[in-house]
Design a protein around this motif. Structure first.
Motif, PDB file in Angstrom:
ATOM      1  N   SER A 102       0.838  -1.206   0.000  1.00 40.04           N
ATOM      2  CA  SER A 102       0.000   0.000   0.000  1.00 40.04           C
ATOM      3  C   SER A 102       0.868   1.250   0.000  1.00 40.04           C
ATOM      4  O   SER A 102       0.391   2.347  -0.281  1.00 40.04           O
ATOM      5  CB  SER A 102      -1.009   0.005   1.151  1.00 40.04           C
ATOM      6  OG  SER A 102      -0.421  -0.385   2.331  1.00 40.04           O
ATOM      7  N   ASN A 176      -2.151   3.816  12.703  1.00 41.39           N
ATOM      8  CA  ASN A 176      -0.717   3.927  12.894  1.00 41.39           C
ATOM      9  C   ASN A 176      -0.415   5.425  12.924  1.00 41.39           C
ATOM     10  O   ASN A 176      -0.688   6.104  11.936  1.00 41.39           O
ATOM     11  CB  ASN A 176       0.019   3.260  11.718  1.00 41.39           C
ATOM     12  CG  ASN A 176       1.529   3.309  11.860  1.00 41.39           C
ATOM     13  OD1 ASN A 176       2.050   3.821  12.842  1.00 41.39           O
ATOM     14  ND2 ASN A 176       2.224   2.772  10.870  1.00 41.39           N
ATOM     15  N   ASP A 204      -6.945   4.455   4.340  1.00 37.68           N
ATOM     16  CA  ASP A 204      -5.855   3.471   4.365  1.00 37.68           C
ATOM     17  C   ASP A 204      -6.194   2.443   5.447  1.00 37.68           C
ATOM     18  O   ASP A 204      -6.359   2.807   6.615  1.00 37.68           O
ATOM     19  CB  ASP A 204      -4.537   4.215   4.684  1.00 37.68           C
ATOM     20  CG  ASP A 204      -3.318   3.341   4.479  1.00 37.68           C
ATOM     21  OD1 ASP A 204      -3.461   2.204   4.002  1.00 37.68           O
ATOM     22  OD2 ASP A 204      -2.200   3.804   4.806  1.00 37.68           O
ATOM     23  N   TYR A 207      -4.701  -2.449   8.688  1.00 37.42           N
ATOM     24  CA  TYR A 207      -4.832  -3.232   9.931  1.00 37.42           C
ATOM     25  C   TYR A 207      -6.252  -3.712  10.210  1.00 37.42           C
ATOM     26  O   TYR A 207      -6.490  -4.393  11.219  1.00 37.42           O
ATOM     27  CB  TYR A 207      -4.358  -2.375  11.126  1.00 37.42           C
ATOM     28  CG  TYR A 207      -2.954  -1.863  10.939  1.00 37.42           C
ATOM     29  CD1 TYR A 207      -1.871  -2.719  11.075  1.00 37.42           C
ATOM     30  CD2 TYR A 207      -2.708  -0.542  10.576  1.00 37.42           C
ATOM     31  CE1 TYR A 207      -0.580  -2.271  10.860  1.00 37.42           C
ATOM     32  CE2 TYR A 207      -1.420  -0.082  10.358  1.00 37.42           C
ATOM     33  CZ  TYR A 207      -0.364  -0.956  10.501  1.00 37.42           C
ATOM     34  OH  TYR A 207       0.916  -0.520  10.278  1.00 37.42           O
ATOM     35  N   THR A 233      -3.741  -4.113   1.956  1.00 37.62           N
ATOM     36  CA  THR A 233      -2.433  -4.748   1.797  1.00 37.62           C
ATOM     37  C   THR A 233      -2.469  -6.172   2.347  1.00 37.62           C
ATOM     38  O   THR A 233      -3.267  -6.470   3.242  1.00 37.62           O
ATOM     39  CB  THR A 233      -1.353  -3.938   2.547  1.00 37.62           C
ATOM     40  OG1 THR A 233      -0.093  -4.584   2.388  1.00 37.62           O
ATOM     41  CG2 THR A 233      -1.647  -3.797   4.030  1.00 37.62           C
ATOM     42  N   SER A 235       0.352  -7.213   3.595  1.00 36.84           N
ATOM     43  CA  SER A 235       1.555  -7.172   4.437  1.00 36.84           C
ATOM     44  C   SER A 235       1.308  -7.602   5.871  1.00 36.84           C
ATOM     45  O   SER A 235       2.184  -8.162   6.516  1.00 36.84           O
ATOM     46  CB  SER A 235       2.131  -5.753   4.457  1.00 36.84           C
ATOM     47  OG  SER A 235       2.725  -5.446   3.225  1.00 36.84           O
ATOM     48  N   LYS A 236       0.134  -7.276   6.402  1.00 37.06           N
ATOM     49  CA  LYS A 236      -0.088  -7.541   7.830  1.00 37.06           C
ATOM     50  C   LYS A 236      -0.812  -8.864   8.060  1.00 37.06           C
ATOM     51  O   LYS A 236      -0.914  -9.324   9.195  1.00 37.06           O
ATOM     52  CB  LYS A 236      -0.892  -6.398   8.475  1.00 37.06           C
ATOM     53  CG  LYS A 236      -0.458  -5.012   8.061  1.00 37.06           C
ATOM     54  CD  LYS A 236       0.955  -4.688   8.489  1.00 37.06           C
ATOM     55  CE  LYS A 236       1.380  -3.345   7.895  1.00 37.06           C
ATOM     56  NZ  LYS A 236       2.727  -2.953   8.282  1.00 37.06           N
ATOM     57  N   ARG A 243       5.302  -7.852  -0.824  1.00 38.94           N
ATOM     58  CA  ARG A 243       5.062  -6.484  -1.294  1.00 38.94           C
ATOM     59  C   ARG A 243       3.824  -6.388  -2.176  1.00 38.94           C
ATOM     60  O   ARG A 243       3.901  -5.908  -3.318  1.00 38.94           O
ATOM     61  CB  ARG A 243       6.297  -5.920  -2.056  1.00 38.94           C
ATOM     62  CG  ARG A 243       7.605  -5.919  -1.326  1.00 38.94           C
ATOM     63  CD  ARG A 243       7.595  -5.197   0.013  1.00 38.94           C
ATOM     64  NE  ARG A 243       7.162  -3.816  -0.039  1.00 38.94           N
ATOM     65  CZ  ARG A 243       6.156  -3.344   0.708  1.00 38.94           C
ATOM     66  NH1 ARG A 243       5.481  -4.130   1.546  1.00 38.94           N
ATOM     67  NH2 ARG A 243       5.825  -2.084   0.625  1.00 38.94           N
TER      68      ARG A 243
HETATM   69  C1  LIG Z   1      -0.855   3.070   7.758  1.00 37.24           C
HETATM   70  C2  LIG Z   1       0.044   2.324   6.825  1.00 37.24           C
HETATM   71  N1  LIG Z   1      -0.120   2.469   5.509  1.00 37.24           N
HETATM   72  C3  LIG Z   1       0.655   1.822   4.628  1.00 37.24           C
HETATM   73  C4  LIG Z   1       1.666   0.992   5.059  1.00 37.24           C
HETATM   74  C5  LIG Z   1       2.527   0.332   4.024  1.00 37.24           C
HETATM   75  O1  LIG Z   1       2.352  -1.040   4.005  1.00 37.24           O
HETATM   76  P1  LIG Z   1       2.756  -1.961   2.806  1.00 37.24           P
HETATM   77  O2  LIG Z   1       3.424  -1.126   1.778  1.00 37.24           O
HETATM   78  O3  LIG Z   1       3.661  -3.001   3.381  1.00 37.24           O
HETATM   79  O4  LIG Z   1       1.483  -2.536   2.290  1.00 37.24           O
HETATM   80  C6  LIG Z   1       1.882   0.803   6.417  1.00 37.24           C
HETATM   81  C7  LIG Z   1       2.962  -0.053   6.904  1.00 37.24           C
HETATM   82  O5  LIG Z   1       3.294  -0.154   8.042  1.00 37.24           O
HETATM   83  C8  LIG Z   1       1.039   1.484   7.332  1.00 37.24           C
HETATM   84  O6  LIG Z   1       1.171   1.373   8.660  1.00 37.24           O
END
Ligand SMILES: Cc1ncc(COP(=O)(O)O)c(C=O)c1O
Length: 404
Positions: A102, A176, A204, A207, A233, A235-236, A243
């Motif tokens: 993201s 975050n 965004d 989480y 994403t 990622s989490k 990625r």
């Molecule tokens: C609020 C927020 N947006 C975007 C990201 C980017 O995540 P990624 O590029 O790994 O999907 C993060 C990563 O910690 C995040 O905390």
């Protein structure tokens, strides 16, 4: 040769310095780090991904290794859209654009939307890598206070009226850095404001799946329709190393522009990994996997909060997240988080001082704690040390006041 860099690389990058400190602390074996934002490695489905990879290579090897569609692998986009529909968001695969995390989604949106000097609004505090990234495009960054219930809608209304910002970027679930979540009331108020304006809402939501207590809230996208782009994403929930993230955009004109830009920048995101993920989701129940992660994070968050209650001196406050990976601590009046973080690192524990999460405030008394990437014993030890450092700072401050 004197290399003549672009101006954007020469701007003083306050956030970058802090990012470096955070990454150094995360990389050091001798430091207990609450400073980063890494998922717990126990949450990575290594064996399942290996099996999915074998299958992709055996059954669709040539396709997986070839160039492919800008927007991404259709079955993966269908999977994402299907999960949105289950949450009441009207979405189809045609509205999903797969991105390289993201983080790239944020870059594409900024590139497509921003001219130098354009106003944008961010939460105060906000995600520091978004602040860093948006600054590359030279916008006028405005901030709106974040309360326990979400963005302060009165302030927001005023900022929108005065500055006509291009977009408001926010993280309504387990934010975050604060771990805070917008209430239903704020979501509805916000939707009323955005829908009556010419401002796009960039929601965004990295989480949102990681809820371990309380009840799910209405996605802002559901209340705002085309006026919201929703970022997600893997990622989490699966792996940050792959990625892969996405943008869900239901405005066809905007979607086309995002696609045009993405094509120019990198043609498409890693197609092999997209196919592996789609295979993984076809063969395994992602809800079961996410349930295991939230169970783990629930334990870690509660354990950290129990330790804070035990070891932090009176007057230290912190948010109580219902999900996600962070909580946000506020030191008593007169103390600075940067000073705490300096002293704490010397003792072997790292926290992320709050300063770089703000556009303007410096010398703040807030800091971010990540609970997902430490064993219980390290959490206990680290919080005890932090408690000692805070108490010592408090004692010094009291002594200096007495002397004065
Ligand atoms: C609020 C927020 N947006 C975007 C990201 C980017 O995540 P990624 O590029 O790994 O999907 C993060 C990563 O910690 C995040 O905390």
């Amino acid at each position: 040769m004197a290399i003549r860099f672009a101006d954007r690389m020469l701007r003083e990058d306050f956030q970058g310095e802090f990012m470096k400190l955070i990454m150094e602390a995360v990389a050091s074996d001798d430091i207990i780090s609450f400073a980063g934002g890494l998922p717990n490695p126990l949450s990575f489905p290594v064996e399942d991904i290996r099996r999915a990879t074998d299958k992709v290579l055996a059954e669709h090897g040539v396709q997986a290794l070839q160039y492919s569609a800008v927007e991404g692998y259709k079955p993966l986009r269908e999977f994402i859209a299907g999960r949105y529909r289950a949450q009441g968001i009207e979405a189809s695969a045609d509205q999903i654009l797969i991105t390289t995390g993201s983080q790239q989604a944020l870059d594409i949106i900024a590139a497509v939307m921003l001219n130098e000097g354009d106003a944008i609004i961010l939460e105060k505090p906000s995600y520091l890598a978004a602040l860093q990234l948006f600054h590359f495009y030279g916008p006028k960054v405005l901030s709106v206070d974040l309360t326990e219930e979400g963005a302060d809608c009165e302030q927001l209304a005023q900022l929108i009226e005065e500055h006509h910002p291009k977009f408001f970027y926010a993280i309504p679930n387990f934010q975050n850095p604060t771990g805070l979540t917008y209430s239903e009331k704020v979501r509805h108020k916000l939707a009323g404001l955005i829908n009556a304006s010419n401002t796009l809402f960039v929601e965004d939501n990295p989480y949102g799946d990681l809820r371990f207590s309380g009840s799910p809230k209405t996605p802002c996208k559901k209340l705002m329709g085309d006026q919201c782009v929703l970022l997600g994403t893997f990622s989490k929930t699966v792996s940050p190393g792959m990625r892969l993230g996405w943008i869900c955009c239901s405005d066809p004109q905007l979607y086309q522009k995002l696609l045009d830009y993405k094509q120019v920048v990198d043609l498409h995101s890693n197609f092999f990994c997209q196919m592996v993920l789609a295979q993984y989701f076809a063969d395994y129940r992602v809800e079961d996997h996410i349930a295991r992660i939230t169970q783990l994070y629930s334990h870690q968050a509660n354990f950290m909060m129990d330790c804070m209650k035990k070891y932090f001196p009176a007057g230290v406050e912190y948010t109580r997240p219902e999900g996600g990976m962070f909580l946000w601590v506020t030191l008593p009046e007169g103390m600075r988080a940067v000073e705490l973080s300096r002293r704490a690192v010397k003792r072997g524990v790292a926290v992320a001082a709050g300063d770089p999460f703000y556009e303007e405030e410096r010398g703040v008394r807030t800091f971010r704690m990540n609970y997902t990437n430490c064993a219980d014993e390290d959490i206990r030890k680290g919080i005890r040390m932090l408690g000692e450092v805070i108490s010592q700072m408090q004692a010094e401050s009291a002594a200096s006041k007495t002397e004065a």
